[in-house]
Design a protein around this motif. Sequence first.
Motif, PDB file in Angstrom:
ATOM      1  N   THR A   1       0.842  -1.210   0.000  1.00 21.50           N
ATOM      2  CA  THR A   1       0.000   0.000   0.000  1.00 21.50           C
ATOM      3  C   THR A   1       0.876   1.259   0.000  1.00 21.50           C
ATOM      4  O   THR A   1       0.525   2.264  -0.605  1.00 21.50           O
TER       5      THR A   1
ATOM      6  N   ARG B   1      -7.364  -3.705  -1.213  1.00 18.19           N
ATOM      7  CA  ARG B   1      -6.569  -2.976  -0.192  1.00 18.19           C
ATOM      8  C   ARG B   1      -6.109  -1.618  -0.704  1.00 18.19           C
ATOM      9  O   ARG B   1      -6.253  -0.592  -0.035  1.00 18.19           O
TER      10      ARG B   1
ATOM     11  N   ASP C   1      -7.471   2.145   0.262  1.00 22.95           N
ATOM     12  CA  ASP C   1      -6.504   3.025   0.927  1.00 22.95           C
ATOM     13  C   ASP C   1      -6.392   4.393   0.248  1.00 22.95           C
ATOM     14  O   ASP C   1      -6.169   5.395   0.904  1.00 22.95           O
TER      15      ASP C   1
END
Length: 284
Positions: free
Chosen positions: A124, A154, A158
């Motif tokens: 990330t 993810r 994010d």
Amino acid sequence: MASDIAQTHELNDGTTIPAIGFGTYPLRGDEGVAAITSAITNGYRLLDTAVNYENEAEVGEAIRRAATEGVTRDELVVQSKIPGRDHAYEKAVLSVESSLRALGLERLDVGLIHWPNPSVGRFTEAWRALVDCRERGLVRSVGVSNFTPAHLARIIDDTGVVPAVNQVELHPLFPQAELRAEHERLGIRTESWSPLGKRQAPFDADPVAAAASAHGVEPAQVILRWQLQLGAIPLPKSGTASRQKANLDVFGFALTDDEMAAISGLGRSDGRLFGGDPDTHEEM
Ligand SMILES: NC(=O)C1=CN([C@@H]2O[C@H](COP(=O)(O)OP(=O)(O)OC[C@H]3O[C@@H](n4cnc5c(N)ncnc54)[C@H](OP(=O)(O)O)[C@@H]3O)[C@@H](O)[C@H]2O)C=CC1
Ligand SMILES: O=C(O)C(=O)[C@@H](O)[C@H](O)C(=O)CO
């Protein structure tokens, strides 16, 4: 055979990308420069490299040589990848800057995260770094490679930024139907790595051989055409000019729905050929 090698797709950020590209691994050294230059002058406009291929300098040199033969840098889409060891934010930014220096370019057209390396747990951060590099104009389009739906969720959760592409293993033994459906839902373009299975694709299997015979083409051309009709962007590598040309010569025939279904029917849920399960594969 008639061809339209200028065929492109529009990505979710409004930019365009060729429908087929050239894989550059493991082309290196003078021979590598010659092979990549030949690919460009033979018509490839999308070049796939990576920090870990240790050939970004060769790709850059080929781009400069091709310019002397009339193909300008702006006609090309150049993509490279951040390695697993550089997923920390600052390292990821430095990785992009280092790729640009090695390539001798001011901008990457497509910047990818090479593998999620889930045990490192920092993809990330690498994604935020890539998005920020795009804001700085260092990268035109941002994408990933070897990401599963969970990894995609993810990074999208994010940042709110959906990757433009996901480059994954894809060939008739591993057609990635579920992942492609998820890409379709999210607006992500699929790129196929090892589209010929590093020569281990089922060239001799009935559906491939029969289609090759019916259309008067080679089995490798059938497999690449099957990928085009799936909407995926194959990235075949060849160090040989004749095969580079053959692999581009896939726009002058079309597979029927039955031929497409029969080739997809060769797929197996365990069809990965190289053990590259993104949930476990670590590539630093
Ligand atoms: N993101 C990722 O994790 C990965 C990305 N990649 C990318 O995908 C690209 C392509 O994948 P790669 O693994 O190279 O495998 P490919 O499926 O492209 O196969 C390349 C092999 O097939 C041979 N070949 C090429 N064209 C033909 C043809 N028409 N008939 C018969 N044989 C042929 C080549 O030989 P020859 O050179 O002698 O013609 C070479 O041995 C890589 O170069 C790289 O850019 C690859 C793996 C992982
Ligand atoms: O080629 C790539 O992009 C890879 O990710 C590698 O796994 C490659 O297939 C390889 O064999 C590197 O040694």
